[in-house]
Structures are given as C-alpha cells and as structure tokens.
Design a protein around this motif. Structure first.
Motif, PDB file in Angstrom:
ATOM      1  N   THR A 136       1.551   3.586   5.367  1.00  0.00           N
ATOM      2  CA  THR A 136       1.309   2.791   4.275  1.00  0.00           C
ATOM      3  C   THR A 136       1.364   3.631   3.012  1.00  0.00           C
ATOM      4  O   THR A 136       1.533   4.741   2.882  1.00  0.00           O
ATOM      5  CB  THR A 136      -0.274   2.360   4.376  1.00  0.00           C
ATOM      6  OG1 THR A 136      -0.509   1.390   3.526  1.00  0.00           O
ATOM      7  CG2 THR A 136      -1.292   3.676   3.967  1.00  0.00           C
ATOM      8  N   PRO A 137       1.751   2.969   1.678  1.00  0.00           N
ATOM      9  CA  PRO A 137       1.848   3.675   0.544  1.00  0.00           C
ATOM     10  C   PRO A 137       0.731   4.518   0.335  1.00  0.00           C
ATOM     11  O   PRO A 137      -0.361   4.161   0.071  1.00  0.00           O
ATOM     12  CB  PRO A 137       1.714   2.532  -0.457  1.00  0.00           C
ATOM     13  CG  PRO A 137       2.370   1.359   0.264  1.00  0.00           C
ATOM     14  CD  PRO A 137       1.781   1.472   1.863  1.00  0.00           C
ATOM     15  N   ALA A 138       0.982   5.873   0.075  1.00  0.00           N
ATOM     16  CA  ALA A 138       0.169   6.817  -0.224  1.00  0.00           C
ATOM     17  C   ALA A 138      -0.004   7.557  -1.279  1.00  0.00           C
ATOM     18  O   ALA A 138      -0.790   8.626  -1.561  1.00  0.00           O
ATOM     19  CB  ALA A 138       0.191   8.070   0.998  1.00  0.00           C
ATOM     20  N   THR A 142      -0.227   0.536  -3.437  1.00  0.00           N
ATOM     21  CA  THR A 142      -0.832  -0.721  -3.437  1.00  0.00           C
ATOM     22  C   THR A 142      -1.769  -1.355  -4.056  1.00  0.00           C
ATOM     23  O   THR A 142      -1.821  -2.366  -4.662  1.00  0.00           O
ATOM     24  CB  THR A 142      -1.544  -0.562  -1.773  1.00  0.00           C
ATOM     25  OG1 THR A 142      -0.668  -0.081  -0.807  1.00  0.00           O
ATOM     26  CG2 THR A 142      -2.111  -1.849  -1.404  1.00  0.00           C
ATOM     27  N   GLN A 143      -2.952  -0.262  -4.553  1.00  0.00           N
ATOM     28  CA  GLN A 143      -4.013  -0.687  -5.555  1.00  0.00           C
ATOM     29  C   GLN A 143      -3.622  -0.855  -6.753  1.00  0.00           C
ATOM     30  O   GLN A 143      -4.100  -1.832  -7.380  1.00  0.00           O
ATOM     31  CB  GLN A 143      -5.198   0.243  -5.424  1.00  0.00           C
ATOM     32  CG  GLN A 143      -4.642   1.635  -5.658  1.00  0.00           C
ATOM     33  CD  GLN A 143      -4.325   2.635  -4.550  1.00  0.00           C
ATOM     34  OE1 GLN A 143      -3.801   2.228  -3.603  1.00  0.00           O
ATOM     35  NE2 GLN A 143      -4.967   4.099  -4.460  1.00  0.00           N
ATOM     36  N   ARG A 148      -2.083  -5.550 -10.913  1.00  0.00           N
ATOM     37  CA  ARG A 148      -1.154  -6.035 -11.783  1.00  0.00           C
ATOM     38  C   ARG A 148      -0.721  -7.606 -11.085  1.00  0.00           C
ATOM     39  O   ARG A 148      -0.742  -8.443 -11.826  1.00  0.00           O
ATOM     40  CB  ARG A 148       0.236  -5.453 -11.737  1.00  0.00           C
ATOM     41  CG  ARG A 148       0.110  -4.020 -12.713  1.00  0.00           C
ATOM     42  CD  ARG A 148       1.436  -3.156 -12.641  1.00  0.00           C
ATOM     43  NE  ARG A 148       1.294  -1.999 -13.173  1.00  0.00           N
ATOM     44  CZ  ARG A 148       2.221  -1.674 -14.371  1.00  0.00           C
ATOM     45  NH1 ARG A 148       3.011  -2.328 -14.699  1.00  0.00           N
ATOM     46  NH2 ARG A 148       2.113  -0.605 -14.806  1.00  0.00           N
ATOM     47  N   ALA A 149      -0.622  -7.766  -9.923  1.00  0.00           N
ATOM     48  CA  ALA A 149      -0.240  -9.004  -9.113  1.00  0.00           C
ATOM     49  C   ALA A 149      -1.178  -9.606  -8.479  1.00  0.00           C
ATOM     50  O   ALA A 149      -0.830 -10.896  -7.894  1.00  0.00           O
ATOM     51  CB  ALA A 149       1.069  -8.677  -8.614  1.00  0.00           C
ATOM     52  N   GLY A 150      -2.246  -9.081  -8.131  1.00  0.00           N
ATOM     53  CA  GLY A 150      -3.364  -9.540  -7.480  1.00  0.00           C
ATOM     54  C   GLY A 150      -3.371  -9.127  -5.790  1.00  0.00           C
ATOM     55  O   GLY A 150      -2.148  -8.546  -5.259  1.00  0.00           O
ATOM     56  N   PRO A 151      -4.489  -9.011  -5.087  1.00  0.00           N
ATOM     57  CA  PRO A 151      -4.631  -8.529  -3.782  1.00  0.00           C
ATOM     58  C   PRO A 151      -3.680  -9.165  -3.032  1.00  0.00           C
ATOM     59  O   PRO A 151      -3.111  -8.352  -1.828  1.00  0.00           O
ATOM     60  CB  PRO A 151      -6.007  -8.661  -3.301  1.00  0.00           C
ATOM     61  CG  PRO A 151      -6.506  -8.790  -4.385  1.00  0.00           C
ATOM     62  CD  PRO A 151      -5.716  -9.455  -5.622  1.00  0.00           C
TER      63      PRO A 151
END
Length: 259
Positions: A136-138, A142-143, A148-151
């Motif tokens: 996962t992006p570390a 992700t956050q 910016r674009a929503g969950p």
C-alpha cells in the motif's frame, strides 16, 4: 557520479529536477538526495519551488529491489523516514509546484500530492500501483489523494492500481493546470515563477491557513487567521501594494520583493 536530484535556482525560484535515467526510480540514492535537498530548502527557503523531471517519464516509482532488501523488522522505521520526506516537502513555507509531463508513479505521485499545486499534460499518467507488489502507498499518498479527491476516489485508485490521465485528475481536483506537451516545461516554469515573484509573505500565510484547516477544519483555520493576517499587514509587499492600488488602481504593476 551525477546526482539523481539536482537543485538549481532561477532568481527567486528553486528548481528540483529528477534526473536518474532511464526511469527516475526511487532507490536509496534518490531518497537520500531528497532528504539532503529538502534540508537545504528548509534551512533557506526560496520564494517558490518547482519540481520537474528529465527524461521520457517523470518516474516509474519505487525500485522494487527496495522491497526485497527491506527486512520486516526494519519496515516501520524505513517507511517512517520516507514519510518524513513527504512531510518536509509539505512543510516548506513557500509555494510548491510539481510538474508531471508523463508517467508519474508511486513515490513521485505521493510527493506531487504533498505539493501545493500540480501541473500536467492531459495525457500524463498517474498511479499508485503498489498492489502489484501486494503493498500500500507508504509515503502518505493515499490520505493526501483522499483529501483532494475524496475517500472513494482514493480507494478506487489505490485498490485497482489503475493509471489515470492528467485530464481525469484535473476533473477530480488533483491536478491544477493542464499544459500542452510542446510547451509543458516552459509553461510550468512560468506558472511557478509567477508564484516566486508574488507576495511571498501572503503566500506563506495562505499555506498556514490551509494547513490549519486540514488539521482542524474551519474552526482551526479561523483561530489562526487574525494573527496571520496581522503578520502580513506588516510586510513591505502589502504596504507597497496597497499604496499602488490607491494610486494606480487594481491593475498596478508593483514588483513584490518577498518581504
């Protein structure tokens, strides 16, 4: 040996250039270079920062050998250090612009999301493709994408591992400006230079208010706004601009000095 990340200055504008052909991969040397350059920029902030890349791609992301060489017991400390790179970029008081002319994957995309503004070509491709190595992006991507674009969009992009065009991310509010490929680098440089020659203290104040909002919403931003605005009123740029506006009108051509 040529450094993988060059720092140059064009007057008030600092320019960081990824230059580690052929793919501008994020290996230990690249991350070390980022840590060093950001320490320099933190110690002596420019009036704006442009991040760009040489070569056919912006970056193909993390060198997969990094995952193979990182022991499980070292992983938390290793990725905490990488996240600090993202946070150091985000904490710079000056406007930051990430210019993505083509493929921008994983670590590079995460650093783009730590910048204030992102420029791209419509056909540039972006992706957080860590699912290809069951990861996962570390580095905080992700956050920051969710912010910016929503969950839902962030979850979609990360879980599918698909690539998304610059035009699509502009619709999502992730990319701020699209420029044609033929003039992309010059246009992005001019975009960043406009910020570098602008009212630097006012830009720093804007970043301070936005950061407070991100941390605590409107109440937190409201709490820092009066003192932040008061600080700006004492700057040379503010006083000169007010005087010029009164004398010449809103189209005055005051040259801001950054203080």
């Amino acid at each position: 040996m040529t450094p993988p990340l060059r720092l140059a200055h064009d007057g008030p504008l600092a320019v960081l250039t990824l230059d580690s052909p052929p793919l501008n991969l994020f290996d230990l040397a690249m991350w070390d270079a980022w840590e060093s350059r950001l320490a320099q920029l933190t110690a002596a902030p420019p009036r704006a920062l442009l991040i760009r890349a040489e070569g056919r791609v912006v970056s193909a992301g993390v060198d997969v050998r990094v995952f193979a060489d990182t022991e499980a017991e070292q992983a938390a400390a290793f990725w905490a250090a990488r996240l600090r790179t993202t946070q150091a970029l985000e904490a710079l008081p000056c406007p930051t612009v990430f210019a993505a002319h083509s493929l921008t994957l994983t670590a590079a995309f995460e650093l783009a999301l730590a910048c204030d503004l992102v420029t791209a070509t419509a056909a540039a491709r972006f992706g957080l493709v860590e699912r290809k190595v069951a990861f996962t992006p570390a580095m905080g991507g992700t956050q920051r994408l969710a912010e910016r674009a929503g969950p839902s969009r962030a979850t979609e992009l990360v879980m599918t591992g698909d690539l998304y065009r610059g035009a699509t991310l502009a619709e999502w509010g992730v990319v701020n400006a699209l420029f044609p490929p033929a003039e992309f680098h010059a246009a992005s440089h001019a975009y960043a230079m406009r910020l570098a020659t602008g009212p630097s203290s006012a830009h720093a104040a804007t970043k301070r208010v936005v950061r407070a909002y991100r941390e605590g919403g409107v109440p937190a931003a409201d709490s820092v706004l009066p003192s932040t605005a008061a600080t700006v009123t004492r700057t040379d740029d503010h006083r000169a601009a007010v005087a010029a506006f009164l004398a010449e009108g809103p189209e005055h051509t005051t040259a801001y000095v950054g203080r």
